[in-house]
Design a protein around this motif. Sequence first.
Motif, PDB file in Angstrom:
ATOM      1  N   ALA A  13       2.026   2.411  16.433  1.00 17.67           N
ATOM      2  CA  ALA A  13       3.185   2.346  15.538  1.00 17.67           C
ATOM      3  C   ALA A  13       2.772   2.609  14.091  1.00 17.67           C
ATOM      4  CB  ALA A  13       3.857   0.980  15.646  1.00 17.67           C
ATOM      5  N   GLU A  14       1.581   2.138  13.718  1.00 17.62           N
ATOM      6  CA  GLU A  14       1.099   2.371  12.357  1.00 17.62           C
ATOM      7  C   GLU A  14       0.817   3.857  12.134  1.00 17.62           C
ATOM      8  OE1 GLU A  14      -1.452  -1.340  10.870  1.00 17.62           O
ATOM      9  OE2 GLU A  14      -2.144  -0.601  12.822  1.00 17.62           O
ATOM     10  N   ARG A  15       0.236   4.502  13.129  1.00 15.93           N
ATOM     11  CA  ARG A  15      -0.037   5.933  12.988  1.00 15.93           C
ATOM     12  C   ARG A  15       1.265   6.732  12.955  1.00 15.93           C
ATOM     13  NH1 ARG A  15      -4.462   4.886  16.695  1.00 15.93           N
ATOM     14  NH2 ARG A  15      -3.360   5.903  18.424  1.00 15.93           N
ATOM     15  N   ASP A  16       2.239   6.311  13.758  1.00 14.04           N
ATOM     16  CA  ASP A  16       3.523   7.010  13.757  1.00 14.04           C
ATOM     17  C   ASP A  16       4.207   6.922  12.399  1.00 14.04           C
ATOM     18  OD1 ASP A  16       3.246   7.785  16.364  1.00 14.04           O
ATOM     19  OD2 ASP A  16       4.476   6.166  17.189  1.00 14.04           O
ATOM     20  N   ALA A  17       3.925   5.865  11.652  1.00 14.77           N
ATOM     21  CA  ALA A  17       4.564   5.665  10.347  1.00 14.77           C
ATOM     22  C   ALA A  17       3.957   6.534   9.251  1.00 14.77           C
ATOM     23  CB  ALA A  17       4.484   4.191   9.953  1.00 14.77           C
TER      24      ALA A  17
END
Length: 301
Positions: free
Chosen positions: A43-47
Amino acid sequence: MPEAEDADRGRLVATAFRLLGTTADAEDAVQEAFVRWFRMERAERDAVRNVDAWFTTVVGRICLDVLGSARARREQYVGEWLPEPRPGDGVVATGSARASDPAEQASVGDQVTTALMVVLEALTPAERVAFVLHDLFGLSFVEIAEVVGRSPQACRKLASDARRDLRERKVRDAEPAEHERVVTAFLVAAGSGRLDDLVAVLDPSVTLVTDGGGRAGMARRPVRGAERVARFLLGIVQKAERQGREVLPSIELVDGRAAIVLREDGDDPFVITLHVVREVVQDVWIQANPAKLRAWTATGG
């Protein structure tokens, strides 16, 4: 999902090198940034909207931390510390440094020279980061603020202070053509073995610094003054000759400018870079630390 491959690894290594001064440290910094990326939750990378910008920021922060501890480490270094020279594509056969293609040749004068890399070492870590990221790699002060943890206005002042320091230290080198002429004259004078000939191409206040990393025969402290510097340089060649080793000098592109690579039978090569001002040599830097010359030794020097 953003991928790590979206980051320009070559640009990241180039950025880190300008900040840290050695290829090994630069590659370690970039590798650490990739490790941090893969440790993030999906989720952090997607952000992350701009992967390359994220990596640039993280690499900058890592380099800032490394620079903060580097001075303490270098107090334990044997002798003087110089940044690592980087070879260009142009190798000279007849005393003329040439890039491999016209486009590269046209850009040689805009490259970061050894003179600039040496003076960058005198800046504070924050000044160096602000100057390198803004002036050399075109980041905005808003982006740089994310790296150094200060306001954009403070980062602008850091870069301005760095520029002023560079001007006061007279870092600007001669134009590439003049620089090459002086390097060639320097090599001819050194090859003559005559002290007066070599002194003639040196500024009276010339300073010589060698980075041997403990290598025998290298000065542990700066050598100052034309005659002392000339005697030291001639002594390198004379010592090799007394020991029956052949000395093979060549003029090659190093950090975008003509420099001298000196090879001796049975020993690692070393690189002599010159700072040329008003058609004489103002500074001589000799990189003889094998750990910083792997670009030459890895290919047989």
